[in-house]
Design an enzyme around this catalytic site. Sequence first.
Site, PDB file in Angstrom:
ATOM      1  N   TYR A 100       0.816  -1.209   0.000  1.00 26.93           N
ATOM      2  CA  TYR A 100       0.000   0.000   0.000  1.00 26.93           C
ATOM      3  C   TYR A 100       0.856   1.268   0.000  1.00 26.93           C
ATOM      4  CZ  TYR A 100      -4.826  -1.615   0.739  1.00 26.93           C
ATOM      5  OH  TYR A 100      -6.088  -2.134   0.590  1.00 26.93           O
ATOM      6  N   LYS A 150       2.448 -15.400   2.879  1.00 32.59           N
ATOM      7  CA  LYS A 150       2.624 -16.127   1.630  1.00 32.59           C
ATOM      8  C   LYS A 150       4.121 -16.426   1.558  1.00 32.59           C
ATOM      9  CE  LYS A 150       1.142 -17.851  -2.287  1.00 32.59           C
ATOM     10  NZ  LYS A 150       0.207 -18.998  -2.369  1.00 32.59           N
ATOM     11  N   ASP A 174      -3.739 -17.978   0.802  1.00 31.13           N
ATOM     12  CA  ASP A 174      -4.743 -18.663  -0.028  1.00 31.13           C
ATOM     13  C   ASP A 174      -5.493 -19.705   0.796  1.00 31.13           C
ATOM     14  OD1 ASP A 174      -2.323 -20.036   0.128  1.00 31.13           O
ATOM     15  OD2 ASP A 174      -2.395 -20.815  -1.910  1.00 31.13           O
ATOM     16  N   ASP A 215      -6.739  -6.538   4.122  1.00 28.00           N
ATOM     17  CA  ASP A 215      -7.819  -5.865   3.403  1.00 28.00           C
ATOM     18  C   ASP A 215      -8.769  -6.901   2.824  1.00 28.00           C
ATOM     19  OD1 ASP A 215      -9.219  -3.760   2.063  1.00 28.00           O
ATOM     20  OD2 ASP A 215      -8.168  -4.309   0.215  1.00 28.00           O
ATOM     21  N   ASP A 237     -12.722  -8.300   4.376  1.00 24.92           N
ATOM     22  CA  ASP A 237     -13.966  -8.258   3.595  1.00 24.92           C
ATOM     23  C   ASP A 237     -14.598  -9.643   3.564  1.00 24.92           C
ATOM     24  OD1 ASP A 237     -13.723  -5.545   2.834  1.00 24.92           O
ATOM     25  OD2 ASP A 237     -14.475  -5.993   0.823  1.00 24.92           O
TER      26      ASP A 237
HETATM   27  C1  IPM Z   1     -10.578  -0.668   3.656  1.00 21.25           C
HETATM   28  C2  IPM Z   1     -10.779  -0.106   2.275  1.00 21.25           C
HETATM   29  C3  IPM Z   1      -9.604   0.799   1.941  1.00 21.25           C
HETATM   30  C4  IPM Z   1      -8.356  -0.040   1.959  1.00 21.25           C
HETATM   31  C5  IPM Z   1      -9.732   1.575   0.603  1.00 21.25           C
HETATM   32  C6  IPM Z   1     -11.013   2.372   0.532  1.00 21.25           C
HETATM   33  C7  IPM Z   1      -8.542   2.461   0.373  1.00 21.25           C
HETATM   34  O1  IPM Z   1     -10.942  -1.124   1.337  1.00 21.25           O
HETATM   35  O2  IPM Z   1     -10.508   0.121   4.616  1.00 21.25           O
HETATM   36  O3  IPM Z   1     -10.505  -1.893   3.781  1.00 21.25           O
HETATM   37  O4  IPM Z   1      -8.001  -0.667   0.948  1.00 21.25           O
HETATM   38  O5  IPM Z   1      -7.700  -0.091   3.006  1.00 21.25           O
HETATM   39 MG    MG Z   2     -11.071  -3.051   2.191  1.00 20.93          MG
END
Ligand code: IPM
Ligand code: MG
Length: 354
Positions: free
Chosen positions: A138, A189, A221, A245, A249
């Site tokens: 990042y 990884k 993975d 990240d 999710d």
């Molecule tokens: C998160 C989001 C952010 C990230 C984006 C919006 C930059 O996906 O907070 O997980 O990738 O960190």
């Molecule tokens: Mg995210």
Amino acid sequence: MKIAVLAGDGIGPEIVEQALRVLKVLRDEGLAMEFIEAPLGGQAYDAYGSPYPEFTQKICHEADAVLLGAVGGPQYDQLDRPLRPERGLLAIRKDLGLFANLRPAVLFPELANASTLKPEVVAGLDIMIVRELTGDVYFGQPRGMRVNDKGEREGFNTMIYSESEVRRIAHVAFGIAMKRGKKLCSVDKANVLETTEFWKEIVIDVGREYPEVELSHMYVDNAAMQLIRNPKQFDVIVTGNIFGDILSDEASMLTGSIGMLASASLNETKKGLYEPSHGSAPDIAGKNLANPLATIMSAAMMLRYSFGLEAAAGRIENAVKKVLASGYRTADIYEPGTKKLTCSEMGDQVVAAM
Ligand code: IPM
Ligand code: MG
């Protein structure tokens, strides 16, 4: 308690408004809280030509904690990359040194049917994902797009972690594991990427200081697969920025909806930024349809982690539980037989349950 409030874009203002109503219940009872609003993301670009303007920086530096909605929207996608809303979010994380991102994936029993997974797979789920937030691919340099020696265009990023960066996030993760089930899984990884082979080495070394914590390692993975196959095997997960990240999710869907996932981003002091893990949902923005619970629970995390107000945090979380137990749902977690509410109606219910 000085709290900077950055509503941001899309559904940001709607969900933050509900979280503020909940906090104001506590303020009206005598908890000294001051809220200072400032723009971030697209909202800030519109007002100041920058996604993280100096005005906002100053307010955030002076505040004890930051409450954030969400940033981003399709109208900003064509802007130069440094001006895009997401860059504002990355900039504030870096500027405030918020290296430790805590994303709890907890399934409320009432929502066991809202998950796309079988209820028996997710019932009782309680995972804490600790994501490193200010390093990795990042922020690694060099990065960019260029024309290579052969005249072909290419894009490139740098995955990099220094020893001190890995050490400090490992300490946070072990510390959290000590207060929970004493199980920590470090995700890497290491079979392919040196950066994460190094990560693993350092985590093992830090682990020597926490002999009570059972440390395991998993390739990313496999972790992605295990989170779906048998998520309850996990207690605390620690991983780098990009893997965290993605996995957070994924983990959010175990809980029924990403609209339920709160988060805290902490620095070395107790200053923290608290935001839902979801995005700005431009498709439903301004329609009063969003689920404010992730933001409301982020406000609870703020009371817990920045201000040490465990009882007040618990009160908000219990209010949310009570509302869910009473059958109230926003559209994202609705199922037949429950009562569908708008964003502000959900706020009403949480305030009432407080
Ligand atoms: C998160 C989001 C952010 C990230 C984006 C919006 C930059 O996906 O907070 O997980 O990738 O960190
Ligand atoms: Mg995210």
